[in-house]
Design an enzyme around this catalytic site. Structure first.
Site, short mmCIF file in Angstrom:
data_model
loop_
_atom_site.label_atom_id
_atom_site.label_comp_id
_atom_site.label_asym_id
_atom_site.label_seq_id
_atom_site.Cartn_x
_atom_site.Cartn_y
_atom_site.Cartn_z
N ASN A 10 0.88 -1.17 0.00
CA ASN A 10 0.00 0.00 0.00
C ASN A 10 0.91 1.22 0.00
OD1 ASN A 10 -1.71 2.13 0.65
ND2 ASN A 10 -2.78 1.03 2.28
N ARG A 97 -2.14 -1.82 -3.86
CA ARG A 97 -3.21 -0.84 -3.80
C ARG A 97 -2.90 0.19 -4.89
NH1 ARG A 97 -4.06 4.24 0.22
NH2 ARG A 97 -6.13 4.82 -0.50
N HIS A 186 -10.84 5.05 -1.58
CA HIS A 186 -10.94 4.21 -0.38
C HIS A 186 -11.95 3.09 -0.58
CE1 HIS A 186 -9.79 8.10 2.00
NE2 HIS A 186 -8.69 7.36 1.87
N ARG A 247 -6.25 18.06 3.55
CA ARG A 247 -7.04 18.45 2.38
C ARG A 247 -8.31 19.17 2.80
NH1 ARG A 247 -6.93 12.39 0.09
NH2 ARG A 247 -4.90 12.02 1.01
N GLU A 390 -7.73 -2.95 4.79
CA GLU A 390 -7.54 -2.84 3.35
C GLU A 390 -6.56 -3.90 2.86
OE1 GLU A 390 -6.83 1.44 4.21
OE2 GLU A 390 -7.57 1.77 2.18
#
Ligand SMILES: Nc1ncnc2c1ncn2[C@@H]1O[C@H](COP(=O)(O)OP(=O)(O)O)[C@@H](O)[C@H]1O
Ligand SMILES: CC(=O)OP(=O)(O)O
Ligand SMILES: [Mg+2]
Length: 404
Positions: A10, A97, A186, A247, A390
């Protein structure tokens, strides 16, 4: 010997998280993280959980790690030192990923030259993420050319969003020409967590409607109806939507024109402002929620403001997605902030009793690595904390693809 192991990479903008899993029993053989790549204080933390090195605990390598290539080579060395190297015949695949899959990749994909070129061509749509993903793939191929490399896309789960949800209300020809639409991110986490929530409720995934709040450094919400994503908060890029660590999330697009015309800022400067210097960091100078909540509790005004803005945006999305779904069975918190910050969960759900949400304060304050309900028994809508995984989801999808 059947190869049942999957190495999951990832690669983030300044970090690489990795796990080696054995899909025979979904167990973890090694986990680790390289952080602050290309920055001062970069380090690798590696922990073997099986094999000759197991029981030795965590090992840390503090050294200058200049780029993702160097990071992955260091990871390969650490795995090899534990007898878990990439040369192992037990390795079935590397699962990567990949953040942006555009409109083309809506399912896990075995990576060949052409697929890699396509992932590279999507860099303009995910400039913070896809370059690191590309390097991860290149280095893994270099280290073990014969091994299947599988890309698992953040965008894939959101490909099911209806056209009227995915489209921005802009000139259709321009949107088409420049691939401007909402993709969502995501997705691996939203998929995993929405399924795990159905399991927690003891119901079939087809029968439940959930709002998933993935609150990590990047943060996004999704509305999932019967296991199918119908709306999500991130858009063309991972900038839209919630207030995040660095962000801004949603803002009037005219802010950009204003900063360019009146502020004399370049497009790259504004890009960097909104992606890297905004969100919690922009509002209070800290992007780590641990620090923000600590300061807010100590009475720091800007930290309180940042926390209030973060929570307010979450409330708006819960309201909006309640309207989108019509019936909500559960609101679920996940990822670093969602799983750990009881203060954020409490502030977010507070005042939403009319929507059927009521927290049990004790359950909310309790800490556990297991999926759990934190709403009162009588609440109409369940509120849950469901740890995301994940890496396991990527390994599961990659392994299914190479063994089918
Ligand atoms: N105990 C905690 N309390 C509050 N926030 C936490 C806690 N632990 C982690 N976090 C937050 O989780 C964030 C990272 O979440 P994570 O899901 O690991 O993000 P990513 O995968 O995007 O790097 C950190 O920025 C931190 O603010
Ligand atoms: C897509 C995205 O925002 O990812 P992350 O949270 O890892 O930055
Ligand atoms: Mg994450």
């Amino acid at each position: 010997m059947t190869a049942t192991r999957v190495l999951v990479l990832n690669s983030g903008s300044s970090s690489v998280k990795y796990q080696l899993l054995d899909m025979a029993d979904s167990s973890r053989l090694a986990v680790g993280l390289v952080e602050r790549i290309g920055e001062e204080g970069s380090r690798l933390v590696h922990e073997p959980l099986a094999g000759p090195g197991a029981g030795g605990g965590r090992r840390e390598r503090a050294e200058v790690i200049a780029d993702h290539g160097q990071a992955l080579r260091a990871v390969a060395e650490e795995l090899a030192a534990d007898g878990l190297g990439l040369d192992s015949p037990e390795l079935a695949a590397v699962g990567h990923r990949v953040v942006h899959g555009g409109t083309r990749f809506t399912a896990p994909t075995v990576i060949d030259d052409e697929v890699l070129a396509e992932i590279r061509s999507l860099i303009p749509l995910a400039p913070l993420h896809n370059p690191a993903n590309v390097t991860g793939i290149e280095v893994a191929r270099e280290l073990r050319a014969d091994l299947p490399q599988v890309a698992v896309f953040d965008t894939a789960f959101h490909a099911s969003m209806p056209e009227h949800v995915a489209r921005y209300a802009i000139d259709a020809a321009t949107a088409e020409k420049y691939s401007v639409r909402r993709y969502g991110f995501h997705g691996t986490s939203h998929a995993f967590v929405s399924r795990a929530t159905a399991a927690l409720l003891g119901r079939a995934v087809e029968d439940v409607n959930v709002i998933v709040l993935h609150l990590g450094n990047g943060a996004s919400a999704s509305a999932v109806r019967g296991g199918v994503c119908v709306e999500t908060s991130m858009g063309l890029t991972p900038l839209e939507g919630l207030v995040m660590g660095t962000r801004s999330g949603d803002l009037d697009p005219a802010v950009i024109f204003h900063l360019a015309r009146v502020g004399g800022m370049s497009v790259d400067e504004i890009d960097s402002l909104l992606n890297k210097k905004s969100g919690l960091l922009g509002l209070c100078g800290d992007n780590d929620m641990r620090e923000v909540t600590r300061r807010a509790e100590a009475g720091d005004e800007s930290a309180r403001l940042a926390l209030a803005a973060y929570v307010h945006r979450l409330k708006k999305y819960i309201g909006a997605y309640t309207a989108v779904l019509g019936r909500v069975d559960a609101v679920v918190f996940t990822a670093g902030v969602g799983e750990n910050a009881s203060v954020v969960r409490e502030a977010t759900v507070s005042g939403l009793e009319e929507l059927g949400l009521t927290l049990d304060p004790e359950a909310n304050a309790a800490r556990s690595p297991e999926p759990r309900l934190i709403s009162t028994a009588s609440a109409r809508v369940a509120v849950a904390v469901v740890p995301t995984d994940e890496e396991l989801e990527i390994a599961t999808q990659a392994y299914a693809l190479v063994t089918q």
